[in-house]
Design an enzyme around this catalytic site. Structure first.
Site, PDB file in Angstrom:
ATOM      1  N   HIS A   1      -3.700   7.969  25.367  1.00  0.00           N
ATOM      2  CA  HIS A   1      -2.460   7.210  25.522  1.00  0.00           C
ATOM      3  C   HIS A   1      -1.799   7.737  26.792  1.00  0.00           C
ATOM      4  O   HIS A   1      -1.450   8.919  26.864  1.00  0.00           O
ATOM      5  CB  HIS A   1      -1.557   7.389  24.288  1.00  0.00           C
ATOM      6  CG  HIS A   1      -2.110   6.697  23.077  1.00  0.00           C
ATOM      7  ND1 HIS A   1      -2.085   7.246  21.822  1.00  0.00           N
ATOM      8  CD2 HIS A   1      -2.717   5.486  22.967  1.00  0.00           C
ATOM      9  CE1 HIS A   1      -2.653   6.385  20.975  1.00  0.00           C
ATOM     10  NE2 HIS A   1      -3.041   5.324  21.637  1.00  0.00           N
TER      11      HIS A   1
ATOM     12  N   GLU B   1       1.161  10.087  26.916  1.00  0.00           N
ATOM     13  CA  GLU B   1       1.086  11.359  26.189  1.00  0.00           C
ATOM     14  C   GLU B   1       0.428  12.350  27.139  1.00  0.00           C
ATOM     15  O   GLU B   1      -0.792  12.471  27.214  1.00  0.00           O
ATOM     16  CB  GLU B   1       0.335  11.161  24.873  1.00  0.00           C
ATOM     17  CG  GLU B   1       1.112  10.191  23.967  1.00  0.00           C
ATOM     18  CD  GLU B   1       0.338   9.717  22.732  1.00  0.00           C
ATOM     19  OE1 GLU B   1      -0.700  10.320  22.404  1.00  0.00           O
ATOM     20  OE2 GLU B   1       0.781   8.739  22.113  1.00  0.00           O
TER      21      GLU B   1
ATOM     22  N   HIS C   1      -3.613  14.170  21.745  1.00  0.00           N
ATOM     23  CA  HIS C   1      -2.469  13.244  21.811  1.00  0.00           C
ATOM     24  C   HIS C   1      -1.142  14.006  21.805  1.00  0.00           C
ATOM     25  O   HIS C   1      -1.125  15.242  21.762  1.00  0.00           O
ATOM     26  CB  HIS C   1      -2.518  12.281  20.624  1.00  0.00           C
ATOM     27  CG  HIS C   1      -3.612  11.267  20.711  1.00  0.00           C
ATOM     28  ND1 HIS C   1      -3.391   9.957  21.012  1.00  0.00           N
ATOM     29  CD2 HIS C   1      -4.959  11.408  20.560  1.00  0.00           C
ATOM     30  CE1 HIS C   1      -4.543   9.306  21.039  1.00  0.00           C
ATOM     31  NE2 HIS C   1      -5.522  10.160  20.767  1.00  0.00           N
TER      32      HIS C   1
ATOM     33  N   GLU D   1      -2.578  16.400  17.731  1.00  0.00           N
ATOM     34  CA  GLU D   1      -1.244  16.007  18.221  1.00  0.00           C
ATOM     35  C   GLU D   1      -0.553  17.295  18.649  1.00  0.00           C
ATOM     36  O   GLU D   1      -0.285  18.167  17.830  1.00  0.00           O
ATOM     37  CB  GLU D   1      -0.451  15.330  17.098  1.00  0.00           C
ATOM     38  CG  GLU D   1      -1.116  14.079  16.528  1.00  0.00           C
ATOM     39  CD  GLU D   1      -0.872  12.826  17.376  1.00  0.00           C
ATOM     40  OE1 GLU D   1      -0.136  12.915  18.369  1.00  0.00           O
ATOM     41  OE2 GLU D   1      -1.432  11.770  17.023  1.00  0.00           O
TER      42      GLU D   1
HETATM   43 ZN    ZN Z   1      -1.564   9.015  21.034  1.00  0.00          ZN
END
Ligand code: ZN
Ligand code: NAG
Ligand code: NAG
Ligand code: NAG
Ligand code: NAG
Length: 419
Positions: free
Chosen positions: A93, A96, A204, A297
């Site tokens: 992404h 990010e 991410h 994450e």
């Molecule tokens: Zn993401």
């Protein structure tokens, strides 16, 4: 005049001069690299460390930017036996942004540490590490030029240039994923089909957790997206892998949570138990590429100020290292013919954890039981296949030597509950 008395002094000066200036310390850039700077950074590392790095691209983004990968290791030639491959993919992404920078730092850290740190040197002598700092260079460029730095919850630059969400863009094991396949996704799919990775992570931002398969389940209702635990056959291994990351991370295992969202127990979660995802890269790697992947994450804030990058690096450095060392758990070995020539294209299926069936055209099917000792979590098991036919036509000889030149190893990552 040079006398013996001066010798110890001169020796000391020489020793001090040879001492690395700051020991093993590596200080990252603490800045966001745009596409051109990223390209220069990677080229510079390869120029400085040509023997242990290989810079390659798996294709181009929609707007024509290279999808760069830096491989790091002592043995990078394809077909090199007994060196399993691990990968990290960042910045899928585009907004990010933390992973893009800590992966650049990690590449540099590994290259420098190969010279200065015997632990890292030993690891790189038996492993191939492939790092893609950005899977969505177009999205990042949008986020950067729209001054998203400091924006924690935004979506500007998240998708690729065709406005496709790359982490909803892969074939899905559980439901039909009817989407246009992005060029970036296709490049990833070809890459994992050609390069046999056994362990990986997809990095991410926007939360603080190590997420493990499955991300989806049969009969998921895309409207309701009801959260529920979706257990993979290797659930125990995935939990162990996710905990390896969260407990090596400075904060993740402390269940910090982000804003209104409370923290995750032990800093880990099953993907679908958090929220189901159709077309994610994690399940794709596991079900279609035989590679165990986590979705990490790494920051509550998706695009934090660059002055915070140093602390993200120090929070993640050990976790990035410790996680990838797990590529050596399970079963490792080479399949050969009776003359000890490695065979390519061998089909190995594993029933449960221990029952192996190996087959290859022209060879007898071989079954064996492989038990991974719980104390070490790893075992080397070679397999010898015997020819199915005693009579062979003369051209078959040539075909067999073709097999042999296409050296290839099947790796199997299985582990009993250990550590
Ligand atoms: Zn993401
Ligand atoms: C060598 O590298 C490993 C892995 O990053 C690290 O844990 C260890 O502290 C380093 N050793 C030294 C002496 O810096
Ligand atoms: C591999 O072998 C299994 C049975 O051992 C079989 O079901 C499967 O179709 C084979 N796959 C390929 C690609 O040959
Ligand atoms: C397996 O094969 C490799 C490569 O030929 C060899 O180095 C290793 O010693 C073998 N291991 C065992 C346990 O037979
Ligand atoms: C050997 O290769 C040739 C040409 O690729 C093919 O026609 C032939 O069937 C192969 N023979 C065997 C025994 O696989």
């Amino acid at each position: 005049m040079f006398t013996k008395a001066y010798f110890p002094f001169i020796l000391l000066v020489v020793l001090l001069a040879a001492w690395p200036a700051s020991g093993d310390e590596f200080v990252p850039d603490n800045t966001y690299h745009d596409y051109n700077q990223l390209e220069l950074f990677l080229r510079d590392i390869h120029t400085t460390y040509p023997s242990i790095t290989k810079l390659y691209s798996i294709g181009k983004s929609f707007q024509g930017r290279q999808l760069y990968v830096m491989a790091v290791g002592k043995y990078l030639e394809s077909g090199e036996l007994l060196h399993p491959k691990v990968k990290y993919v960042g910045n899928m992404h585009g907004n990010e942004a933390v992973s893009r920078e800590i992966l650049l730092s990690f590449i540099k850290y590994l290259a420098i540490s190969y010279e200065t740190n015997s632990t890292v040197r030993e690891f790189l002598g038996k492993t191939q590490v492939h790092i893609m700092p950005t899977m969505n260079p177009d999205g990042f460029e949008v986020a950067k030029t729209s001054n998203q730095e400091g924006t924690c919850g935004g979506v500007v630059g998240r998708n690729n240039a065709e406005d496709l969400d790359l982490n909803r863009n892969f074939p899905d094991y559980f439901v039909k994923n009817d989407v246009d396949r992005a060029v970036e996704t296709r490049a990833l799919m070809n890459w994992v089909a050609d390069t046999h990775f056994v362990l990986s992570a997809n990095l991410h931002g926007g939360a603080m957790v190590a997420n493990y398969p499955f991300d989806n389940y049969y009969g998921v209702d895309s409207e309701k997206s009801e959260a529920r635990y979706s257990k993979a056959p290797d659930d125990d291994v995935f939990i162990n892998l996710a905990k390896t990351y969260s407990f090596s991370h400075a904060k993740m295992h402390l269940e910090p949570g982000c804003d209104s969202e409370s923290g995750f127990k032990n800093g880990i979660t099953n993907g679908a138990e958090w929220y189901p995802v159709t077309g994610g890269m994690q399940d794709f790697n596991y079900m279609y590429a035989g590679c165990m992947e986590l979705t990490l994450e790494l920051s509550c804030c998706k695009y934090p100020p660059h002055s915070d990058l140093l602390s993200y690096w120090s929070d993640n450095k050990d976790a990035l290292y410790n996680y990838m060392t797990k590529v050596h758990i399970g079963v490792l070995g080479v399949v050969t013919d009776e003359d000890a020539n490695p065979l390519s294209g061998v089909n190995i299926t594993v029933a449960g954890r221990e029952e192996f069936v190996a087959s290859s055209p022209g060879y007898s099917v071989t079954e064996l039981t492989v038990v991974v000792p719980p104390e070490t979590g790893r075992i080397m098991q070679n397999i010898t296949l015997t020819k199915a036919f005693i009579e062979r036509a003369s051209h078959a000889d040539k075909n067999i030597s073709d097999w042999i030149t296409r050296l290839f190893v099947m790796w199997y990552l299985i582990m009993s509950m250990c550590q």
